[in-house]
Design a protein around this motif. Structure first.
Motif, short mmCIF file in Angstrom:
data_model
loop_
_atom_site.label_atom_id
_atom_site.label_comp_id
_atom_site.label_asym_id
_atom_site.label_seq_id
_atom_site.Cartn_x
_atom_site.Cartn_y
_atom_site.Cartn_z
N ASP A 1 -13.35 13.55 4.98
CA ASP A 1 -13.66 12.74 6.17
C ASP A 1 -13.20 13.43 7.46
N VAL A 2 -12.28 14.39 7.31
CA VAL A 2 -11.77 15.07 8.51
C VAL A 2 -11.84 16.58 8.34
N GLN A 3 -11.85 17.23 9.47
CA GLN A 3 -12.02 18.68 9.52
C GLN A 3 -10.86 19.27 10.30
N ASP B 1 0.83 -1.22 0.00
CA ASP B 1 0.00 0.00 0.00
C ASP B 1 0.86 1.27 0.00
N ARG B 2 2.18 1.12 -0.11
CA ARG B 2 3.14 2.22 -0.22
C ARG B 2 3.59 2.76 1.14
N SER B 3 2.99 2.31 2.22
CA SER B 3 3.42 2.83 3.52
C SER B 3 4.79 2.22 3.87
N PRO B 4 5.63 3.01 4.56
CA PRO B 4 6.95 2.49 4.91
C PRO B 4 6.86 1.43 6.00
N VAL B 5 7.67 0.38 5.88
CA VAL B 5 7.71 -0.67 6.90
C VAL B 5 8.92 -0.41 7.78
C1 LIG Z 1 0.13 8.75 1.38
C2 LIG Z 1 0.02 10.19 0.95
C3 LIG Z 1 -0.56 11.00 2.12
C4 LIG Z 1 1.40 10.71 0.58
O1 LIG Z 1 1.38 12.02 0.19
P1 LIG Z 1 2.20 12.54 -1.10
O2 LIG Z 1 1.90 13.99 -1.21
O3 LIG Z 1 1.92 11.65 -2.25
O4 LIG Z 1 3.70 12.40 -0.79
P2 LIG Z 1 4.59 12.82 0.48
O5 LIG Z 1 5.91 13.12 -0.05
O6 LIG Z 1 3.92 13.80 1.34
O7 LIG Z 1 4.67 11.46 1.30
C5 LIG Z 1 5.07 10.31 0.67
C6 LIG Z 1 5.53 9.33 1.72
O8 LIG Z 1 4.47 9.03 2.61
C7 LIG Z 1 4.69 7.71 3.09
N1 LIG Z 1 3.45 6.98 2.98
C8 LIG Z 1 2.85 6.51 1.89
N2 LIG Z 1 1.71 5.89 2.22
C9 LIG Z 1 1.58 5.99 3.55
C10 LIG Z 1 0.61 5.54 4.47
N3 LIG Z 1 -0.48 4.87 4.08
N4 LIG Z 1 0.81 5.79 5.77
C11 LIG Z 1 1.90 6.45 6.21
N5 LIG Z 1 2.87 6.91 5.36
C12 LIG Z 1 2.69 6.67 4.06
C13 LIG Z 1 5.78 7.07 2.23
O9 LIG Z 1 6.98 7.03 2.97
C14 LIG Z 1 5.90 8.03 1.09
O10 LIG Z 1 7.18 8.19 0.55
P3 LIG Z 1 7.89 7.00 -0.24
O11 LIG Z 1 6.86 6.42 -1.17
O12 LIG Z 1 9.02 7.67 -0.95
O13 LIG Z 1 8.29 6.03 0.83
C15 LIG Z 1 -0.92 10.36 -0.28
O14 LIG Z 1 -0.30 9.85 -1.42
C16 LIG Z 1 -2.22 9.63 -0.11
O15 LIG Z 1 -2.34 8.50 -0.52
N6 LIG Z 1 -3.22 10.29 0.48
C17 LIG Z 1 -4.48 9.63 0.73
C18 LIG Z 1 -5.56 10.63 0.81
C19 LIG Z 1 -5.31 11.60 1.89
O16 LIG Z 1 -4.26 12.15 2.05
N7 LIG Z 1 -6.31 11.89 2.64
C20 LIG Z 1 -6.17 12.83 3.67
C21 LIG Z 1 -7.43 12.78 4.39
S1 LIG Z 1 -7.13 12.76 6.09
#
Ligand SMILES: CC(C)(COP(=O)(O)OP(=O)(O)OC[C@H]1O[C@@H](n2cnc3c(N)ncnc32)[C@H](O)[C@@H]1OP(=O)(O)O)[C@@H](O)C(=O)NCCC(=O)NCCS
Length: 236
Positions: free
Chosen positions: A188-190, A90-94
């Protein structure tokens, strides 16, 4: 590549030192913080990390490598030997056992923060360039209440306020995800900002939202043309 190369910390551009120091002060002791440019060296990635970016364009490979290098530098600051940080499907860091952290890239800067899980519980950070977000995007990022609050600001401040909202919501998403594995939409959040916009509270918006009703405080820092937002600590 040999192990010594894998462990090599990246150099921190001089311009980023003040940002890193301010961030480290604000986050408090026990949390490692590193800031780098976004041009990391993919050759320094650990083998288990490479699979995530095999098919990525070169700029994304460099950005990904910068994040890993920043996170490994942050690990060393808290006395932990550098280790691989692969990406989950899901792209999250482990994070390695016992650690938690967060990575963000924003235009020209990459930030990695890492702490011991038993002390920090969870951390989420986001970084954005401090530019106005176009009005066409506001309805998909802001709730009706947030839009009403925007209307109370002078028109020239509104676009940059939405960038701050976006940054706060992304940081919240990264903070909550490792604890809940819940996907969230921006509506979903405010987010409610403090009067000086250096702090904010995030709340679930409705009973239909996939989070329990709760509120969570975060911190916002604007400097050097960048906006950073972060949340720390356990969910309850
Ligand atoms: C995950 C997300 C927040 C990343 O934001 P982004 O602007 O694309 O990129 P950023 O540079 O800020 O952050 C990217 C890093 O977040 C981390 N990341 C990705 N998915 C993640 C998750 N589910 N949880 C925690 N960290 C995560 C990763 O380390 C990633 O970098 P990498 O792929 O190089 O390892 C965004 O792509 C996303 O999927 N958002 C979902 C919708 C959302 O943000 N909703 C907000 C409502 S509360």
């Amino acid at each position: 590549m040999d192990a010594a190369q894998c462990l090599q910390p990246p150099s921190e551009p001089l311009l980023l030192q003040p940002l890193r120091l301010q961030l480290a002060r604000a986050l408090g002791g026990g949390i490692g913080v590193a800031c780098t440019g976004v041009d990391g060296d993919p050759n320094l990635l650990w083998p288990s990390e490479r699979t995530a970016i095999l098919k990525a364009v070169p700029s994304r490979q460099r950005e990904y490598a910068a994040g890993r290098q920043a996170a490994r530098t942050a690990m060393q600051q808290i006395g932990c030997a550098p280790e691989a940080i692969p990406s989950a499907p899901d792209r999250s860091p482990v994070w390695p056992d016992g650690l938690t952290g967060s990575i963000a890239h924003g235009g020209r800067v990459c930030v990695g923060v890492v702490g011991w899980r038993h002390e920090v519980h969870a951390v989420g950070i986001d970084i954005e360039e401090d530019r106005a977000m176009g009005p066409d995007l506001w309805p998909s990022l802001c709730t009706d209440e947030e839009l009403a609050l925007l209307d109370q600001l002078p028109p020239h401040e509104r676009g940059r306020r939405v960038t701050r909202l976006f940054c706060a919501k992304e940081a919240f998403y990264k903070w909550q995800y490792p604890q809940t594995e819940r996907l969230l939409d921006f509506l979903d959040v405010q987010v409610t900002f403090s009067a000086d916009a250096t702090g904010f509270v995030v709340r679930a918006t409705s009973d239909g939202a996939p989070l329990p009703r709760c509120s969570r405080q975060g911190t916002l820092l604007a400097r050097d043309g960048l906006v950073l937002a972060w949340l720390l600590g356990p969910a309850s």
